[in-house]
Design an enzyme around this catalytic site. Structure first.
Site, PDB file in Angstrom:
ATOM      1  CB  SER A 148      -0.940  -0.110   1.185  1.00 53.32           C
ATOM      2  OG  SER A 148      -1.649   1.279   1.605  1.00 53.32           O
ATOM      3  CE1 TYR A 161      -3.595  -2.757   5.563  1.00 52.46           C
ATOM      4  CE2 TYR A 161      -3.456  -0.482   5.311  1.00 52.46           C
ATOM      5  CZ  TYR A 161      -3.635  -1.496   4.964  1.00 52.46           C
ATOM      6  OH  TYR A 161      -3.681  -1.538   3.282  1.00 52.46           O
TER       7      TYR A 161
END
Length: 268
Positions: A148, A161
């Site tokens: 990401s 995360y």
């Protein structure tokens, strides 16, 4: 030893985790459209059955659904044994499974954080470690790890995360270097906000960053093409590439962290 060229897509098998929805599902469709077979891994049996029916009806390709919870102890070893017995090792490994969670670090349940680290980092690492030796022995193979843009910066309100995606980014770049000359390539896909079920499962409805999210299809197509070209870091979107390549490097880390938090705050 000379490298063996990739087999045509119509003869290659791709193992895709998190294949039942979002980017993983779109990657399964793209690979099948190229004529490749798919080993589709996810927890949702019904969604996998639906995916199998769609791909086989549309592309006349072979789809092997495997129900697996990568957060469970021993899951990757069991999955690897099943894959080896069924397909004698995949030509492509796409580690897409992962999840996040919105909220302050000290207010998130410890078991949720542990599960996030297990799926996003540990299972990805274990599965890659099990499959890479076979690829090296065959002198060909492609690996895509889905990270990401979060991997490039700290992420207040999604601290764990973001940290897991930084791990995936770092691991992937290191492996790409180690595997140079083996015939095996490693690509790490780093999308920005993307319209998937991730928003709901991570409690991200109303988060500022998702006001302008990319489509899962566009992200998957970009990543698949980058993987086929053997690129190491694949970042969809010109602004995302500019941010990762220049802006984040020039901006003081304290300011980057504050701006990152703003993008994770919920708007009314």
């Amino acid at each position: 030893m000379t490298e063996q060229p990739d087999r045509p897509a119509s003869r290659r098998t791709a193992l895709i985790t998190g294949a039942s929805r979002g980017i993983g599902r779109e990657l399964a469709h793209i690979h099948a459209a190229h004529g490749g077979d798919v080993i589709a891994v996810a927890r949702d049996s019904a969604a996998l059955t639906k995916l199998k029916e769609e791909l086989e009806a549309t592309h006349q390709t072979r789809v092997m659904p495997m129900v697996c919870d990568l957060g469970a102890a021993g899951a990757t070893a069991a999955l690897f044994q099943e894959v080896e017995a069924l397909a004698n090792g995949p030509d492509i490994l796409i580690n897409n499974a992962g999840f996040g969670g919105h909220g302050l670090f000290d207010q998130q349940a410890p078991d949720v954080q542990a599960g996030m680290m297990q799926v996003n980092m540990v299972a990805l690492t274990e599965l890659t470690r099990l499959i890479v030796p076979g690829m090296i022995a065959r002198r060909r193979g492609r690996i895509m790890n889905v990270a990401s843009m979060a991997g490039f910066l700290p992420g207040p309100l999604q601290a764990v995360y973001y940290a897991t995606k930084a791990y995936v980014l770092s691991l992937s770049e290191a492996l790409a270097n180690e595997l140079t000359g083996t015939g095996v390539s490693v690509t790490v896909l780093c999308p920005g906000p993307t319209t998937t079920a991730f928003q709901e499962t991570a409690n991200l409805q109303g988060v500022t960053a998702f006001r302008s999210a990319a489509s899962a299809r566009d992200v998957a197509a970009y990543g698949y093409d980058a993987m086929e070209r053997g690129e190491t870091v694949a970042i969809p979107g010109a602004m995302n590439r500019l941010a990762a390549g220049l802006l984040l490097r020039l901006t003081p880390r304290g300011l980057v962290t504050r701006l990152s938090r703003r993008t994770m705050e919920k708007h009314t």
